[in-house]
Design a protein around this motif. Structure first.
Motif, PDB file in Angstrom:
ATOM      1  N   THR A  57     -16.937  91.610  70.884  1.00 28.14           N
ATOM      2  CA  THR A  57     -16.266  91.482  69.438  1.00 28.14           C
ATOM      3  C   THR A  57     -16.497  90.417  68.715  1.00 28.14           C
ATOM      4  O   THR A  57     -17.159  90.215  67.843  1.00 28.14           O
ATOM      5  N   THR A  58     -16.462  89.274  69.255  1.00 28.19           N
ATOM      6  CA  THR A  58     -16.439  87.927  69.017  1.00 28.19           C
ATOM      7  C   THR A  58     -18.164  87.258  68.647  1.00 28.19           C
ATOM      8  O   THR A  58     -18.418  87.259  67.443  1.00 28.19           O
ATOM      9  N   ALA A  61     -19.658  89.911  66.202  1.00 29.66           N
ATOM     10  CA  ALA A  61     -19.338  89.778  64.836  1.00 29.66           C
ATOM     11  C   ALA A  61     -19.714  88.416  63.800  1.00 29.66           C
ATOM     12  O   ALA A  61     -20.266  88.007  63.496  1.00 29.66           O
ATOM     13  N   SER A  64     -23.906  88.998  63.655  1.00 27.28           N
ATOM     14  CA  SER A  64     -24.411  89.607  62.256  1.00 27.28           C
ATOM     15  C   SER A  64     -24.046  89.164  61.266  1.00 27.28           C
ATOM     16  O   SER A  64     -24.342  88.950  59.712  1.00 27.28           O
ATOM     17  N   THR A  65     -22.747  87.784  61.043  1.00 29.00           N
ATOM     18  CA  THR A  65     -22.763  87.361  59.857  1.00 29.00           C
ATOM     19  C   THR A  65     -23.959  86.525  59.958  1.00 29.00           C
ATOM     20  O   THR A  65     -24.498  86.726  58.785  1.00 29.00           O
ATOM     21  N   HIS A 138     -24.794  96.758  60.533  1.00 31.47           N
ATOM     22  CA  HIS A 138     -23.946  95.926  59.576  1.00 31.47           C
ATOM     23  C   HIS A 138     -24.513  94.806  58.615  1.00 31.47           C
ATOM     24  O   HIS A 138     -23.925  94.435  58.069  1.00 31.47           O
ATOM     25  N   PHE A 196     -17.164  88.301  58.738  1.00 32.17           N
ATOM     26  CA  PHE A 196     -16.881  88.384  60.147  1.00 32.17           C
ATOM     27  C   PHE A 196     -15.814  88.726  59.543  1.00 32.17           C
ATOM     28  O   PHE A 196     -15.591  89.818  61.550  1.00 32.17           O
ATOM     29  N   THR A 199     -17.036  92.518  60.196  1.00 41.63           N
ATOM     30  CA  THR A 199     -17.659  93.221  61.714  1.00 41.63           C
ATOM     31  C   THR A 199     -16.873  93.275  62.728  1.00 41.63           C
ATOM     32  O   THR A 199     -16.833  93.648  63.670  1.00 41.63           O
ATOM     33  N   TYR A 200     -16.326  92.339  62.293  1.00 42.72           N
ATOM     34  CA  TYR A 200     -15.246  92.142  63.642  1.00 42.72           C
ATOM     35  C   TYR A 200     -13.982  93.318  63.717  1.00 42.72           C
ATOM     36  O   TYR A 200     -13.872  93.466  65.105  1.00 42.72           O
ATOM     37  N   SER A 202     -15.281  96.737  63.052  1.00 45.14           N
ATOM     38  CA  SER A 202     -16.157  97.481  62.829  1.00 45.14           C
ATOM     39  C   SER A 202     -15.607  98.598  64.156  1.00 45.14           C
ATOM     40  O   SER A 202     -15.697  98.252  65.093  1.00 45.14           O
ATOM     41  N   THR A 216     -15.908  97.390  70.261  1.00 42.95           N
ATOM     42  CA  THR A 216     -15.551  96.561  69.327  1.00 42.95           C
ATOM     43  C   THR A 216     -13.881  96.216  69.426  1.00 42.95           C
ATOM     44  O   THR A 216     -13.473  97.113  70.657  1.00 42.95           O
TER      45      THR A 216
END
Length: 539
Positions: A57-58, A61, A64-65, A138, A196, A199-200, A202, A216
């Motif tokens: 998950t972290t 994200a 993606s950011t 994302h 973030f 996406t975190y 998502s 996630t």
């Protein structure tokens, strides 16, 4: 006065957000004797499978950011500094993905990168069940966040400051690095934090494109709640997500306040001009190609799939039996349901968000800062938790709303309120306080001061906020899927149900409903663009 304005927003969030979430967490962490079992936290967080979920998950994200910023910042510059034909329409096209249901986008990308998809047919390349598919989806979702947040500020920065630095001997890059970048830094940070955050948390994209290999926190909470009925694990994961989101929102609130107070801005219409020179035209062309491939192509695949059978899929939307008993009513009724729910949710979001924005106009004070962060929490806390919490809390008089139509708009308004606040707050803070004081000295009541002073200045922002709340409410899925009644489905819920059943007809109907939803969102956003570019102030 400020405290009085907070009463309704605080009551709304306490009753329809904090109470349902606390109920879910309480059921998961309390024993049969009513005592709290916090030792469960360490037990759950020590499991290897949960640690894998937290790690994925972290890092996804963060990745993606970074990828979104890399792809979208050139687009932010183009929309801020260039004036070209079709700019308003293109801006709406860029924003449409942000309000589409995640299940729709996940399926569209699956058609692009999955088995039998466009890449597979052309080059034999498949990216489904890979991290790259998730990251690209994302970027598709969050491209508009960077363009709107960074580009909106970039358009209002006075270009003469950078020109002055170049006259004094600075290179083009040096002038940008020393003058423009520091001014943009708070906006870039705010956009990065929002990307973030999204996406975190998502869910739909990871569910469809990640397969069983990736999950996630949001997807794991759904699995633990809806499939395994393990409320203890779900409660622990909800607390972890809540803490992470709270930290991100605290930083976001600080960056937003810094951006609003530290800059001197000019009219955006003064800074945009037609591209000049080969370099600027090349940049514009590169951004247009990026938008075409990354944003338009998935939407084009969506539309193309809906017309695979001509108009056949659209015609069958009026037949409740065509989908093999998927619905109790014809799927076409989901269109009317979604519009009615979205209108009601918009009205609620405007009332709650407008009062909250007015209360936040005064920047100082810990209470105001905390209230600002609180208003953003519904965007980051698990929508699955909120929806399931509605079912187990709003089921007894005087709040037995399980059979009431208002339950869905209430859940959708929770997502709309932050957008209303973020749209109206900068405008309200820009109103000269002396105008309000002068009206009060002349004997105007607080209501008349707002009507005669604030409203004429913020009505454009009010309409833009209403449009965003409406579009976001149309696409809300995570909470609505739990509480929408079978005889009153919304468009996203209907799409998810159709995609969950086998058969070409069900898939085609899902694509047709998704196309209708996309068109409605696009029309709403085009209307927003007409409001945004109208400089006369007349409506």
């Amino acid at each position: 006065m400020r405290a009085g304005l907070m009463v309704l927003p605080v009551a709304f969030l306490a009753l329809f957000f904090a109470y349902p979430v606390a109920a879910i967490v309480g059921r998961g962490l309390r024993t049969g004797e009513g005592t709290w079992e916090f030792g469960r936290l360490g037990e759950v967080l020590g499991r290897p499978d949960i640690l894998d979920v937290l790690w994925f998950t972290t890092w996804q994200a963060l990745a993606s950011t970074a990828l979104t910023l890399l792809v979208a910042l050139p687009g932010a510059y183009v929309f801020a500094r260039f004036d070209f034909r079709g700019k308003g329409v293109l801006r709406a096209v860029v924003t449409v993905p942000f309000v589409l249901p995640t299940v729709v986008v996940g399926t569209a990308f699956l058609a692009l990168v999955g088995r039998g998809g466009l890449l597979d047919e052309l080059w034999g390349v498949r990216l489904d069940t890979t991290v790259w598919a998730i990251l690209l989806a994302h970027v598709f979702f969050n491209y508009a966040v960077v363009v709107r947040t960074v580009g909106g500020l970039w358009a209002q920065l006075d270009p003469r400051q950078e020109e002055a630095a170049r006259v004094l001997g600075a290179s083009r890059f040096g002038a940008w690095r020393r003058v423009t970048l520091p001014a943009l830094a708070p906006a870039v940070a705010a956009a990065a934090l929002m990307v973030f955050l999204f996406t975190y948390t998502s869910f739909g994209v990871v569910q469809i494109l990640g397969g069983p290999a990736y999950a996630t926190l949001e997807a794991e909470i759904y699995r633990q709640t809806a499939q395994l009925l393990d409320l203890e694990t779900a409660a622990v994961l909800t607390l972890v997500q809540f803490a992470a989101v709270g930290a991100v929102l605290a930083v976001h609130a600080w960056t937003v306040r810094r951006r609003e107070t530290a800059l001197k801005l000019v009219d955006a219409a003064m800074t945009a001009r037609r591209p000049r020179g080969a370099g600027q035209w090349t940049l514009l062309g590169t951004v247009l190609v990026t938008i075409a491939l990354l944003l338009v192509l998935p939407l084009a695949v969506l539309v193309q799939r809906s017309f695979d059978g001509g108009l056949g899929y659209y015609r069958t939307l009026g037949d409740a039996d065509a989908g093999g008993g998927t619905f109790l009513v014809p799927p076409v009724e989901a269109i009317g349901n979604s519009l009615e729910y979205a209108l009601a949710a918009t009205a609620i979001a405007l009332a709650v968000g407008g009062l909250a924005a007015a209360a936040l106009t005064r920047r100082a004070g810990r209470l105001v800062c905390g209230f600002d962060a609180l208003l953003m929490l519904p965007l980051g806390v698990s929508a699955v938790t909120v929806g399931f919490g509605f079912l187990i809390t709003l089921d007894e008089p005087p709040l037995d709303l399980r059979s009431s139509w208002i339950l869905v708009p209430l859940a959708q308004a929770l997502v709309g309120v932050p957008f209303v606040v973020r749209t109206m707050l900068p405008v309200l803070r820009a109103v000269d306080e002396r105008l309000r004081e002068a009206a009060a000295v002349l004997g105007a009541s607080p209501w008349r001061v707002w009507r005669e002073v604030d409203l004429p200045l913020v009505r454009r922002a009010l309409l833009v906020a209403a449009g965003f709340a409406f579009a976001v409410s149309l696409g809300e899925f995570g909470a609505t899927v739990f509480i929408a009644r079978p005889d009153n489905p919304t468009l996203p819920v209907a799409v998810a149900r159709l995609l969950g059943r086998p058969g070409e007809l069900n898939y085609g109907q899902a694509m047709a409903l998704s196309t209708i939803l996309m068109v409605v969102c696009a029309v709403a956003l085009l209307l927003l663009e007409r409001i945004r570019v109208n400089r006369s102030g007349e409506f």
